[in-house]
Design an enzyme around this catalytic site. Structure first.
Site, PDB file in Angstrom:
ATOM      1  CB  THR A 258      88.366 -34.754  55.258  1.00  0.00           C
ATOM      2  OG1 THR A 258      87.026 -35.210  55.263  1.00  0.00           O
ATOM      3  CG2 THR A 258      88.376 -33.250  55.069  1.00  0.00           C
TER       4      THR A 258
ATOM      5  CB  SER B 133      87.424 -43.250  57.000  1.00  0.00           C
ATOM      6  OG  SER B 133      86.443 -42.513  57.678  1.00  0.00           O
TER       7      SER B 133
ATOM      8  CB  THR C 189      87.735 -37.609  61.077  1.00  0.00           C
ATOM      9  OG1 THR C 189      86.614 -37.113  60.352  1.00  0.00           O
ATOM     10  CG2 THR C 189      88.940 -36.729  60.834  1.00  0.00           C
ATOM     11  CG  ASP C 190      83.260 -39.489  58.708  1.00  0.00           C
ATOM     12  OD1 ASP C 190      83.381 -38.521  59.489  1.00  0.00           O
ATOM     13  OD2 ASP C 190      82.801 -39.370  57.562  1.00  0.00           O
TER      14      ASP C 190
END
Ligand code: ASP
Length: 329
Positions: free
Chosen positions: A12, A54, A85-86
């Site tokens: 992101t 990710s 971040t995932d």
């Protein structure tokens, strides 16, 4: 002046609106340019090694990141990896296992809102990562929302909130307050030189038990070629053997050389398979208890351990050792 390498991988933080939703588009150079003038304090070199959401980061990407870090780290004071971040917690855990003996900072960061959006948390998180490198917080960590978390203890717990990561069963490595970055004494210090051990097995399954889990499912695993299973058990460590007997399937997997590690479905506090009959009977089947490891750490550690050796007894030994601060001793 700190010399820092920024490896950008997408996520992101580097995303822009595309035809089908947000997609990675911003280069590493553009990311660092958005921080303004860092001259005099940081000399940041940028290398864009991929540009992926990710969700698409897997074993091949972990190996690429680990190799880049291993080859470049002697030339820098620290490395920042910008990442979605995932799956950041999985990457942070895996890099911790692949790069044991790391004494310089390798800090992963990202954001919930893209860098180009007015409301972004990206600048804040990148500054937090720079501060972690400047303070010399060694080893793999995650810098997010003014907290520095040991990489193998980070878990993504929120989809929208800026406090998206928590440090599970471990104290923060550092925290930013109004008086600056407070660095806490490390609870794990590696011994030995930095080594690159980047071989992994991708034949690992994570299974969260539910009441009624069908034991026949486990008969399929040897056929598909799985070599390891992480079982998220109930509470402190339980599974059912009444009506549907999972114990005999665990025994079967053990006999066939498939390594089963067991952790808890609860996010916090350690599993303990010695309290209840259901847990003790599970231990007798040969499963390896994962202590207070996060699920992300248990999964990546099993993938990593299976990449180091073919021998299930050695996998068990490696899995039980505290390699980078992932288990409380
Ligand atoms: N889907 C994004 C990713 O993990 C989410 C994020 O970066 O926050 O790449």
């Amino acid at each position: 002046m700190k010399h820092i390498l920024l490896l950008s991988t997408g996520g992101t933080i580097a995303s822009r609106p595309g035809a089908d939703g947000l997609e990675p588009g911003l280069s590493g150079e553009e990311l660092i340019a958005s921080l303004g003038d860092l001259k005099g304090r940081f000399d940041v070199q940028v290398r864009q090694i991929m540009n992926l959401d990710s969700s698409n980061i897997q074993a091949e990407e972990w190996q690429l990141m680990a190799r880049c870090v291993y080859e470049s780290i002697p030339d820098y004071d620290g490395i920042i990896i910008t990442h979605g971040t995932d799956t950041m917690a999985y990457t942070a855990s895996m890099l911790s296992f692949m790069l044991q003996g790391l004494r310089k900072p390798v800090v992963l960061t990202g954001s919930q809102i893209p860098m180009e959006n007015m409301l972004t948390d990206a600048r804040n998180n990148l500054f937090c990562a720079l501060a972690a490198v400047e303070a010399g917080i060694s080893g793999v960590s995650v810098a997010f929302n003014r907290h520095i978390i040991r990489g193998c203890r980070a878990v993504k717990v929120r989809t929208m909130g800026f406090d998206a990561f928590e440090s599970v069963n471990a104290q923060y490595l550092g925290e930013i307050f109004a008086d600056g970055l407070r660095v806490y004494p490390p609870t794990f210090i590696p011994d030995g030189e930095l080594v690159l051990r980047d071989r992994v097995s991708t034949d690992v399954l994570l299974l969260k038990l539910i009441p009624n889990t069908n034991p026949k499912l486990f008969d399929l695993l040897p056929q598909i070629g799985y070599r390891g299973v992480v079982l998220e058990t109930f509470g402190a460590g339980g599974l059912h053997f009444h009506h549907r007997n999972l114990l005999e399937k665990m025994r079967m997997l053990h006999q066939r050389g498939i390594v089963v590690a067991a952790c808890s479905q609860c996010l916090y506090e350690p599993s303990n398979f010695t309290i209840y009959e259901v847990g003790r009977r599970l231990l007798e089947t040969g499963v390896i208890p994962a202590g207070d490891m996060t699920t992300e750490a248990a999964v990546t550690k099993l993938m990593w351990a299976l990449g180091q050796t073919e021998d299930p007894a050695q996998v068990r030994e490696l899995f039980g050792r505290n390699l980078c601060g992932e288990i409380s001793e």
